[in-house]
Design a protein around this motif. Structure first.
Motif, PDB file in Angstrom:
ATOM      1  N   ALA A  19      -7.825  -5.057   4.035  1.00  0.00           N
ATOM      2  CA  ALA A  19      -7.892  -4.219   2.842  1.00  0.00           C
ATOM      3  C   ALA A  19      -6.770  -3.187   2.892  1.00  0.00           C
ATOM      4  O   ALA A  19      -6.263  -2.840   3.963  1.00  0.00           O
ATOM      5  CB  ALA A  19      -9.245  -3.527   2.745  1.00  0.00           C
ATOM      6  N   ALA A  20      -6.368  -2.710   1.734  1.00  0.00           N
ATOM      7  CA  ALA A  20      -5.360  -1.653   1.640  1.00  0.00           C
ATOM      8  C   ALA A  20      -6.081  -0.322   1.481  1.00  0.00           C
ATOM      9  O   ALA A  20      -6.700  -0.071   0.446  1.00  0.00           O
ATOM     10  CB  ALA A  20      -4.429  -1.913   0.458  1.00  0.00           C
ATOM     11  N   TRP A  21      -6.019   0.504   2.508  1.00  0.00           N
ATOM     12  CA  TRP A  21      -6.628   1.830   2.443  1.00  0.00           C
ATOM     13  C   TRP A  21      -5.570   2.799   1.921  1.00  0.00           C
ATOM     14  O   TRP A  21      -4.689   3.243   2.658  1.00  0.00           O
ATOM     15  CB  TRP A  21      -7.128   2.256   3.823  1.00  0.00           C
ATOM     16  N   LEU A  22      -5.657   3.119   0.652  1.00  0.00           N
ATOM     17  CA  LEU A  22      -4.614   3.899  -0.003  1.00  0.00           C
ATOM     18  C   LEU A  22      -4.695   5.383   0.312  1.00  0.00           C
ATOM     19  O   LEU A  22      -3.731   6.112   0.096  1.00  0.00           O
ATOM     20  CB  LEU A  22      -4.690   3.687  -1.522  1.00  0.00           C
ATOM     21  N   SER A  81      -0.712   5.449   6.316  1.00  0.00           N
ATOM     22  CA  SER A  81       0.658   5.132   5.933  1.00  0.00           C
ATOM     23  C   SER A  81       0.805   3.620   5.799  1.00  0.00           C
ATOM     24  O   SER A  81      -0.067   2.857   6.236  1.00  0.00           O
ATOM     25  CB  SER A  81       1.626   5.659   6.988  1.00  0.00           C
ATOM     26  N   PRO A  82       1.915   3.142   5.218  1.00  0.00           N
ATOM     27  CA  PRO A  82       2.119   1.688   5.141  1.00  0.00           C
ATOM     28  C   PRO A  82       2.101   1.016   6.508  1.00  0.00           C
ATOM     29  O   PRO A  82       1.557  -0.087   6.651  1.00  0.00           O
ATOM     30  CB  PRO A  82       3.485   1.571   4.460  1.00  0.00           C
ATOM     31  N   ALA A  83       2.686   1.666   7.533  1.00  0.00           N
ATOM     32  CA  ALA A  83       2.674   1.075   8.874  1.00  0.00           C
ATOM     33  C   ALA A  83       1.256   0.997   9.423  1.00  0.00           C
ATOM     34  O   ALA A  83       0.866   0.000  10.051  1.00  0.00           O
ATOM     35  CB  ALA A  83       3.567   1.889   9.808  1.00  0.00           C
ATOM     36  N   ILE A 125      -4.457  -0.960  11.172  1.00  0.00           N
ATOM     37  CA  ILE A 125      -5.766  -0.328  11.343  1.00  0.00           C
ATOM     38  C   ILE A 125      -6.891  -1.038  10.586  1.00  0.00           C
ATOM     39  O   ILE A 125      -7.944  -1.325  11.176  1.00  0.00           O
ATOM     40  CB  ILE A 125      -5.674   1.160  10.947  1.00  0.00           C
ATOM     41  N   PRO A 126      -6.766  -1.342   9.295  1.00  0.00           N
ATOM     42  CA  PRO A 126      -7.878  -2.037   8.624  1.00  0.00           C
ATOM     43  C   PRO A 126      -8.189  -3.356   9.317  1.00  0.00           C
ATOM     44  O   PRO A 126      -7.282  -4.091   9.727  1.00  0.00           O
ATOM     45  CB  PRO A 126      -7.338  -2.266   7.204  1.00  0.00           C
ATOM     46  N   PRO A 178       0.802  -1.230   0.000  1.00  0.00           N
ATOM     47  CA  PRO A 178       0.000   0.000   0.000  1.00  0.00           C
ATOM     48  C   PRO A 178       0.832   1.275   0.000  1.00  0.00           C
ATOM     49  O   PRO A 178       0.276   2.363   0.156  1.00  0.00           O
ATOM     50  CB  PRO A 178      -0.784  -0.126   1.304  1.00  0.00           C
ATOM     51  N   SER A 179       2.153   1.173  -0.149  1.00  0.00           N
ATOM     52  CA  SER A 179       3.007   2.356  -0.090  1.00  0.00           C
ATOM     53  C   SER A 179       2.635   3.348  -1.191  1.00  0.00           C
ATOM     54  O   SER A 179       2.388   2.952  -2.335  1.00  0.00           O
ATOM     55  CB  SER A 179       4.475   1.947  -0.239  1.00  0.00           C
TER      56      SER A 179
END
Length: 505
Positions: A271-274, A278-280, A285-286, A193-194
């Motif tokens: 999920a990746a929240w873009l 942040s990546p960390a 969090i998701p 997700p970076s």
């Protein structure tokens, strides 16, 4: 110029030297041989080495299609003879058994970290850092750079190369270049997700928004390697909150599996929240949704699914796999005779937990997840691991004078994670590096700061020590304070008597 009278070159990996060693090799760029227009010299003849030449014995030599290996002298059959045929047929074997895998982590899972992981576990599957396809394409005419990005020791198998990119043609070319290095599989990054990857780079997690393109990329990568190296995918369960549904990840897996021919998926169950994280933060969090991976295993029983995310210890890994096994067995029993009975995910993948506590996790993988006690890794003490890694680090520093000792010793700094004086161990290593000690002396000095009962204890003995320490602390907290501990306050003897009278009034 090397001649028969001079000592043979030393292997840059294991340090073996001398003509009598049996497997002394020299790596010379193919372009240089083309300029010389002569055959490689036989034993006893000299050879002119270019500035970019690299030396390695056969067992440690990196496999590169643009590097010519020339044996200067061999008194016994070579253990791993290299040929173009062996480089293209290696991947015809089945993919690695990913009951446990160390996740790819940028600036972490480098050559030195993987060397430590292999000391701790002989069976865990190791992933490389993500390498962007353009990196390999632009450096394919530079053997030194190709060696830097793709070379690995033979002992690091099973090992998986992770590639990053979104263009099918470029990924195919990168896979073709990497195939000769004999990786056990090539993985496409569809989960990072970076912002540099999924945002500006337009690959990583953002690839999940275009499943058709991912299928084309995987199909072209498999064709470029002549279907001899398994192509796998690492992804998430969704992208942003709008696509955080089971239908989204199910459709993605179906398209990539049916059109791209992919059978192995490592899925981070978040999920990746873009936007906004942040990546960390995207690692914590998701919300975790393990049930999505279980449902995928039921719906695609001919695929292999590896669960990633939220697993912090070897006990967590065993517990997750045991619950999944029980779930699959109960479902199979209730659906006996039905063709709709599914499967279960195959293994687990850990990343930051292994980075933070490599010994506490990897030393138990062979025994508890693979049922392999013959390797003996579960009996290793931390002192044994540090000393063995110290020998590896010293070989690297002796053969690569420009290498950074701090970079080489970095992976072993957390070997005493959670142990008494573990931070003292780290500080001592840093101080020894500043004092310009060699790798072996630096680690010996740091080990001297750790109590012998701690550094010489196996994993099971460490658990017993923790239980005893916990019981002792609980007993001390349960005891009521003794009356002798409450001493009456007395006036200091050096206070003048007049002052005492004033205080009493």
């Amino acid at each position: 110029m090397l001649s028969r009278r001079e000592p043979a070159c030393a292997c840059r990996v294991c340090g073996v030297s001398g003509w009598s060693s049996g497997c002394a090799w020299v790596l010379v760029a193919a372009s240089q041989l083309a300029r010389d227009k002569r055959r490689p010299p036989s034993r006893g003849r000299g050879i002119a080495l270019g500035r970019r030449a690299r030396r390695a014995c056969l067992a440690c030599a990196p496999q590169s299609p643009r590097v010519v290996r020339q044996r200067l002298g061999c008194s016994h059959p070579c253990r791993r003879p290299w040929s173009a045929a062996s480089a293209t047929t290696h991947g015809a074997l089945a993919g690695p058994d990913e009951r446990f895998a160390v996740a790819p982590m940028l600036d972490v899972t480098n050559h030195h970290f993987r060397a430590l992981c292999r000391i701790l576990s002989k069976r865990a599957v190791l992933y490389t850092e993500m390498i962007v396809d353009n990196t390999l394409i632009y450096n394919q005419d530079k053997p030194v750079m190709m060696e830097r990005w793709l070379a690995h020791d033979a002992v690091q198998h099973p090992i998986v190369l992770q590639l990053g990119g979104a263009d099918p043609d470029k990924l195919a070319e990168a896979a073709r270049l990497a195939a000769a290095f004999r990786y056990d599989a090539i993985n496409l990054n569809c989960g990072c997700p970076s912002p540099r990857v999924a945002g500006k780079g337009c690959f990583g997690a953002s690839l999940m928004l275009d499943a058709q393109n991912v299928a084309r990329c995987c199909r072209r990568m498999a064709e470029a390697t002549e279907h001899t190296v398994p192509v796998t995918v690492k992804c998430r369960i969704g992208v942003d909150r709008a696509d955080e549904t089971y239908d989204f990840v199910r459709d993605f897996v179906r398209v990539v599996h049916e059109q791209g021919g992919v059978r192995v998926f490592a899925i981070h169950a978040r999920a990746a929240w873009l936007n906004g994280l942040s990546p960390a933060q995207n690692r914590n969090i998701p919300p975790l949704k393990y049930e999505y991976v279980s449902r995928l295993a039921d719906e695609f029983p001919d695929c292999t699914f590896v669960l990633n995310g939220g697993i912090k210890s070897i006990d967590d890994a065993c517990e997750v796999l045991e619950k999944e096994r029980q779930r699959a067995e109960s479902q199979t029993s209730t659906e006996a005779g039905s063709a709709a009975s599914g499967g279960r995910f195959h293994g687990v993948m850990l990343g930051r937990a292994v980075q933070n506590d490599p010994w506490g996790i990897l030393s138990q993988v062979d025994k508890r997840l693979y049922g392999d006690e013959a390797s003996g890794t579960h009996l290793q003490t931390r002192e044994q691991v540090v000393l063995e890694y110290g020998r590896y680090a010293q070989r690297v520093m002796d053969t690569e004078p420009t290498a950074s000792l701090h970079h080489v010793l970095g992976p072993v700094l957390d070997i005493f994670h959670g142990a008494p004086r573990g931070r003292i161990f780290r500080r001592t290593v840093d101080s020894a590096i500043k004092d310009k000690l060699n790798a072996t002396d630096a680690l010996h000095a740091a080990l001297a700061e750790i109590d012998e009962r701690v550094r010489c204890a196996s994993y099971d003995e460490m658990l017993v020590q923790r239980q005893l320490a916990g019981a002792e602390r609980s007993n001390m907290s349960a005891q009521p304070p003794s009356s002798s501990s409450k001493r009456p306050r007395t006036a200091p003897t050096d206070v003048p008597s007049a002052t005492l009278q004033i205080q009493s009034t």
